[in-house]
Design an enzyme around this catalytic site. Structure first.
Site, short mmCIF file in Angstrom:
data_model
loop_
_atom_site.label_atom_id
_atom_site.label_comp_id
_atom_site.label_asym_id
_atom_site.label_seq_id
_atom_site.Cartn_x
_atom_site.Cartn_y
_atom_site.Cartn_z
N GLU A 6 37.36 27.88 43.36
CA GLU A 6 38.34 28.90 42.98
C GLU A 6 38.90 29.62 44.20
O GLU A 6 40.08 29.96 44.23
CB GLU A 6 37.71 29.89 42.00
CG GLU A 6 37.65 29.38 40.57
CD GLU A 6 39.04 29.22 39.95
OE1 GLU A 6 39.98 29.90 40.38
OE2 GLU A 6 39.18 28.38 39.04
N GLU A 48 41.49 27.24 45.56
CA GLU A 48 42.68 27.13 44.71
C GLU A 48 43.54 28.40 44.76
O GLU A 48 44.76 28.33 44.73
CB GLU A 48 42.28 26.85 43.26
CG GLU A 48 41.79 25.43 43.04
CD GLU A 48 41.38 25.14 41.59
OE1 GLU A 48 40.76 24.10 41.36
OE2 GLU A 48 41.67 25.97 40.70
N GLU A 49 42.90 29.54 44.85
CA GLU A 49 43.66 30.79 44.82
C GLU A 49 44.19 31.20 46.19
O GLU A 49 45.26 31.80 46.30
CB GLU A 49 42.79 31.94 44.27
CG GLU A 49 42.65 31.89 42.76
CD GLU A 49 41.96 33.13 42.21
OE1 GLU A 49 42.23 34.25 42.70
OE2 GLU A 49 41.13 32.98 41.29
#
Lengths: 310, 310
Positions: free
Chosen positions: B185, B188-189
């Site tokens: 995450e 991805e962020e």
């Protein structure tokens, strides 16, 4: 990308659309006249999806599966035309004869519980970005340790192939806090009353046997005994006793996690429990007004002041 | 009492019964002749229950809901006669027209996912002791901290009402380890690569918004940065930056949990991360051959030797 990602990606586009008002969809021509009872009534969500509760649909009265399929197919076309990214179908168990029709149009189960099921169909671009359902069961064990005698409460399950000493515990009930599960299960299995002190360890295991293909989170809490008389559940336990902690830490007749936690307790007993504990605090959630419980290493006083947490 | 209790209570009685072999049940007279294809084929489980997979039932070929109800009703009577404590019905989504019939005989959804549902009926004495389904979703955030610059990676979500600084994170994928969710995450962020170091905190919240009525377990991991260039997801994030840790610990513009974890990191940065970390170890499960991950306070070398864990 999970629920948050989903939420973020569609929030703005949803706000640009028709707002939060109810939306009627159904078979209608380009020059659609007044909406009638033969349409499915959908509710928009803030993520650009539409939800249909079959229990609230006058259009479904007396409708057979074939007629429902036509109605739903027309609704899907309308939702696609309007740029909806997902459809949710909430089905009371006694209307389950309509599920296969929805499935033939691409709907799949999202989840089901007790007397209703929820199906979803992704209408957006690419792979579905819909949030999944609960992925973990939560089990809790209680390590009831009496600091004054250096004894810890252990049981042997009645029905395992090898009789290993372990801490009493089982699955949490829905909505139950970790510490409450530990205290409840210790009492039900052994008759000993206790109080929550801290969280000691967390285990995550996937495809856990007995979890219906889901994952398992298993937490061990440190509990303070409030009573000492053992009155154990004969159906569940073969043996139950207060065992010297060092004996438990050295025995072969236990599980790796139990032995590991016995080592932690021994360390805490000698050097102070602040060395092994995750302390718990209840805090209010920012938006919802609900409370949650937060577990982490205790911060010294000086750092609490720094971060305004005292 | 959860799954374990259920398992224990019925293990012995199950062993005393007809063993693990398949069992045919259906409408038959007291002087029953040879079993035929008009019966439901159930499989015993070791807890005294019986499971019926509708996908494997030749008796159902071409059967309508009314005829299925008669067949199931006779089967239930037979199971009760034989002392079964529970019945499980596994229903492919395209056979969902049979669900309402089962519901009219007392079956309820246990769970459903994708293209099948599972229903249960308790036949034993008293309240159902059947194990529930998964109760928690699991969310993970990554606190990527660079010890050399004392900076930590934070984001502001694009779509919240208040733009609060927080650690990047989202829901775990099914079967994904906590640390892997955090690393994935964060990348991805924010575009920043990182490695798992430890678990810092756990939050348990019930009836969490967006969890479909279920509970939420939210874990924050400490991650070590492997790259520093930010390339954040414009759809999800409004801002992303490396922020001085002390600034994060003091800002009003953050959530209580983020501020709390900032305080923990500050303490770890000054006094050693062993003061705040739960370390992780992968271990083999006793019976299944599967591996699990265990998190707890690191034991000093001397205690590891005591408990044979090194």
């Amino acid at each position: 990308m999970g629920w948050l990602g989903y939420a973020c990606c569609f929030w703005r586009s949803a706000l640009l659309r028709a707002g939060r008002a109810g939306l009627r969809v159904g078979p209608r021509t380009a020059s659609s006249g007044p909406r009638d009872a033969s349409e499915l009534k959908g509710e928009l969500d803030r993520f650009g999806g539409v939800s249909v509760h079959l229990a609230r649909q006058p259009a479904l009265h007396g409708l057979d599966a074939t007629a429902f399929r036509r109605l739903l197919q027309a609704a899907i076309q309308q939702w696609q035309f309007e740029g909806r990214v997902a459809a949710w179908l909430h089905v009371p168990i006694l209307q389950s004869h309509l599920i296969a029709s929805a499935a033939s149009l691409g709907f799949r189960f999202h989840h089901a519980e007790s007397d209703s099921s929820t199906l979803t169909l992704w209408l957006g671009e690419g792979a579905s970005r819909l949030p999944g359902y609960a992925t973990h069961q939560v089990g809790v064990a209680g390590a009831v340790f009496d600091d004054s005698t250096r004894k810890v409460l252990v049981v042997q399950d009645r029905n395992k192939l090898k009789n290993m000493w372990k801490f009493p515990g089982a699955l949490s009930e829905p909505g139950e806090d970790i510490g409450d599960t530990a205290v409840r299960e210790v009492f039900e299995e052994t008759g000993v009353k206790s109080e929550f002190r801290s969280l000691l360890s967390i285990r995550q295991q996937h495809q856990s046997p007995g979890a219906f293909g889901k994952s398992d989170m298993y937490l061990i809490c440190r509990l303070q005994p409030c009573s000492f008389t053992i009155n154990f559940c004969q159906q569940e336990c073969l043996k139950c006793e207060w065992m010297d902690l060092e004996k438990l830490a050295r025995t072969e007749n236990t599980t790796p996690i139990t032995r590991r936690v016995a080592g932690l307790l021994l360390y805490g007993h000698r050097e102070g429990f602040d060395k092994i504990d995750l302390s718990m605090e209840e805090l209010p959630a920012v938006y919802t007004g609900l409370f949650y419980k937060l577990y982490h290493r205790e911060l010294p006083e000086s750092y609490r002041a720094t971060t305004g947490t005292d």
